[in-house]
Write a protein that holds these residues in place. Structure first.
Motif, PDB file in Angstrom:
ATOM      1  N   ARG A  16       0.830  -1.215   0.000  1.00 52.24           N
ATOM      2  CA  ARG A  16       0.000   0.000   0.000  1.00 52.24           C
ATOM      3  C   ARG A  16       0.859   1.258   0.000  1.00 52.24           C
ATOM      4  NH1 ARG A  16      -4.397  -1.880   4.493  1.00 52.24           N
ATOM      5  NH2 ARG A  16      -5.647  -3.180   3.118  1.00 52.24           N
ATOM      6  N   SER A  17       1.932   1.244   0.762  1.00 52.25           N
ATOM      7  CA  SER A  17       2.823   2.400   0.822  1.00 52.25           C
ATOM      8  C   SER A  17       3.473   2.650  -0.534  1.00 52.25           C
ATOM      9  CB  SER A  17       3.912   2.188   1.878  1.00 52.25           C
ATOM     10  OG  SER A  17       3.346   2.064   3.153  1.00 52.25           O
ATOM     11  N   ILE A  18       3.925   1.587  -1.183  1.00 53.90           N
ATOM     12  CA  ILE A  18       4.551   1.710  -2.497  1.00 53.90           C
ATOM     13  C   ILE A  18       3.531   2.185  -3.531  1.00 53.90           C
ATOM     14  CG2 ILE A  18       5.618   0.406  -4.385  1.00 53.90           C
ATOM     15  CD1 ILE A  18       6.990  -1.293  -2.178  1.00 53.90           C
ATOM     16  N   ALA A  19       2.335   1.604  -3.508  1.00 54.80           N
ATOM     17  CA  ALA A  19       1.292   1.997  -4.450  1.00 54.80           C
ATOM     18  C   ALA A  19       0.899   3.463  -4.261  1.00 54.80           C
ATOM     19  CB  ALA A  19       0.067   1.096  -4.283  1.00 54.80           C
ATOM     20  N   ALA A  20       0.828   3.928  -3.026  1.00 55.97           N
ATOM     21  CA  ALA A  20       0.492   5.327  -2.761  1.00 55.97           C
ATOM     22  C   ALA A  20       1.575   6.260  -3.274  1.00 55.97           C
ATOM     23  CB  ALA A  20       0.274   5.535  -1.258  1.00 55.97           C
ATOM     24  N   ALA A  21       2.834   5.885  -3.087  1.00 64.57           N
ATOM     25  CA  ALA A  21       3.943   6.712  -3.567  1.00 64.57           C
ATOM     26  C   ALA A  21       3.934   6.797  -5.093  1.00 64.57           C
ATOM     27  CB  ALA A  21       5.269   6.153  -3.069  1.00 64.57           C
ATOM     28  N   GLU A  58      12.993   0.833   2.258  1.00 66.07           N
ATOM     29  CA  GLU A  58      13.577   0.209   3.441  1.00 66.07           C
ATOM     30  C   GLU A  58      12.451  -0.140   4.403  1.00 66.07           C
ATOM     31  OE1 GLU A  58      16.301   2.968   5.136  1.00 66.07           O
ATOM     32  OE2 GLU A  58      17.585   3.011   3.368  1.00 66.07           O
ATOM     33  N   VAL A  59      12.511  -1.335   4.956  1.00 69.89           N
ATOM     34  CA  VAL A  59      11.513  -1.771   5.929  1.00 69.89           C
ATOM     35  C   VAL A  59      12.234  -2.133   7.220  1.00 69.89           C
ATOM     36  CG1 VAL A  59       9.691  -3.449   6.430  1.00 69.89           C
ATOM     37  CG2 VAL A  59      10.042  -2.665   4.089  1.00 69.89           C
ATOM     38  N   ASP A  60      11.848  -1.470   8.295  1.00 67.45           N
ATOM     39  CA  ASP A  60      12.408  -1.735   9.622  1.00 67.45           C
ATOM     40  C   ASP A  60      11.334  -2.462  10.419  1.00 67.45           C
ATOM     41  OD1 ASP A  60      13.480  -1.806  12.144  1.00 67.45           O
ATOM     42  OD2 ASP A  60      14.037   0.318  12.180  1.00 67.45           O
ATOM     43  N   HIS A  61      11.472  -3.778  10.511  1.00 71.24           N
ATOM     44  CA  HIS A  61      10.452  -4.584  11.175  1.00 71.24           C
ATOM     45  C   HIS A  61      10.423  -4.349  12.679  1.00 71.24           C
ATOM     46  CE1 HIS A  61       9.129  -6.843   7.689  1.00 71.24           C
ATOM     47  NE2 HIS A  61      10.396  -6.856   7.297  1.00 71.24           N
ATOM     48  N   ARG A  62      11.550  -4.018  13.251  1.00 74.01           N
ATOM     49  CA  ARG A  62      11.587  -3.791  14.701  1.00 74.01           C
ATOM     50  C   ARG A  62      10.848  -2.521  15.097  1.00 74.01           C
ATOM     51  NH1 ARG A  62      17.075  -6.049  17.302  1.00 74.01           N
ATOM     52  NH2 ARG A  62      17.259  -7.877  15.985  1.00 74.01           N
ATOM     53  N   ALA A  63      11.030  -1.464  14.307  1.00 72.80           N
ATOM     54  CA  ALA A  63      10.393  -0.183  14.620  1.00 72.80           C
ATOM     55  C   ALA A  63       9.024  -0.041  13.960  1.00 72.80           C
ATOM     56  CB  ALA A  63      11.296   0.965  14.179  1.00 72.80           C
ATOM     57  N   GLY A  64       8.726  -0.906  12.990  1.00 73.56           N
ATOM     58  CA  GLY A  64       7.449  -0.826  12.296  1.00 73.56           C
ATOM     59  C   GLY A  64       7.407   0.297  11.269  1.00 73.56           C
ATOM     60  N   LEU A  65       8.529   0.565  10.620  1.00 73.82           N
ATOM     61  CA  LEU A  65       8.615   1.673   9.664  1.00 73.82           C
ATOM     62  C   LEU A  65       8.816   1.182   8.238  1.00 73.82           C
ATOM     63  CD1 LEU A  65      11.092   4.044  11.523  1.00 73.82           C
ATOM     64  CD2 LEU A  65       8.642   4.355  11.267  1.00 73.82           C
ATOM     65  N   VAL A  66       8.195   1.913   7.312  1.00 71.75           N
ATOM     66  CA  VAL A  66       8.437   1.721   5.881  1.00 71.75           C
ATOM     67  C   VAL A  66       8.961   3.052   5.373  1.00 71.75           C
ATOM     68  CG1 VAL A  66       7.418   1.219   3.640  1.00 71.75           C
ATOM     69  CG2 VAL A  66       6.576   0.046   5.671  1.00 71.75           C
ATOM     70  N   VAL A  67      10.191   3.070   4.851  1.00 77.95           N
ATOM     71  CA  VAL A  67      10.806   4.297   4.353  1.00 77.95           C
ATOM     72  C   VAL A  67      10.973   4.161   2.845  1.00 77.95           C
ATOM     73  CG1 VAL A  67      12.839   5.780   4.444  1.00 77.95           C
ATOM     74  CG2 VAL A  67      12.043   4.631   6.517  1.00 77.95           C
ATOM     75  N   ILE A  68      10.419   5.139   2.110  1.00 81.67           N
ATOM     76  CA  ILE A  68      10.536   5.152   0.658  1.00 81.67           C
ATOM     77  C   ILE A  68      11.433   6.323   0.285  1.00 81.67           C
ATOM     78  CG2 ILE A  68       9.297   5.402  -1.521  1.00 81.67           C
ATOM     79  CD1 ILE A  68       6.891   4.090  -0.144  1.00 81.67           C
ATOM     80  N   VAL A  69      12.552   6.026  -0.364  1.00 83.87           N
ATOM     81  CA  VAL A  69      13.519   7.043  -0.774  1.00 83.87           C
ATOM     82  C   VAL A  69      13.325   7.288  -2.260  1.00 83.87           C
ATOM     83  CG1 VAL A  69      15.968   7.630  -0.936  1.00 83.87           C
ATOM     84  CG2 VAL A  69      15.139   6.265   0.990  1.00 83.87           C
ATOM     85  N   PRO A  70      13.063   8.543  -2.647  1.00 86.00           N
ATOM     86  CA  PRO A  70      12.847   8.842  -4.064  1.00 86.00           C
ATOM     87  C   PRO A  70      14.098   8.617  -4.904  1.00 86.00           C
ATOM     88  CG  PRO A  70      12.184  10.697  -2.676  1.00 86.00           C
ATOM     89  CD  PRO A  70      12.893   9.714  -1.803  1.00 86.00           C
TER      90      PRO A  70
END
Length: 62
Positions: free
Chosen positions: A16-21, A32-44
């Motif tokens: 969903r995050s990728i599709a929205a971007a 980048e996906v940080d499973h411990r922190a629960g973050l999805v980071v999309i770098v342009p």
């Protein structure tokens, strides 16, 4: 043996995050996906933070 536990970041959330971007017109350079922190980071693409992973790839782009 590890106990089964629910994922903090699910595959659906990443998709969903990728599709929205992409629908916002962003060209994705890296995800980048940080499973411990629960973050999805999309770098342009082309961002100063877009290191590209393999240094040879960066050299060949020049």
């Amino acid at each position: 043996m590890m106990a089964n536990r629910p994922a903090i970041v699910t595959k659906v959330e990443v998709a969903r995050s990728i599709a929205a971007a992409i629908s916002a017109g962003l060209k994705i350079g890296r995800v980048e996906v940080d499973h411990r922190a629960g973050l999805v980071v999309i770098v342009p693409e082309g961002s100063p933070d877009d290191s590209g992973g393999n240094p040879c790839d960066r050299l060949l782009k020049k």
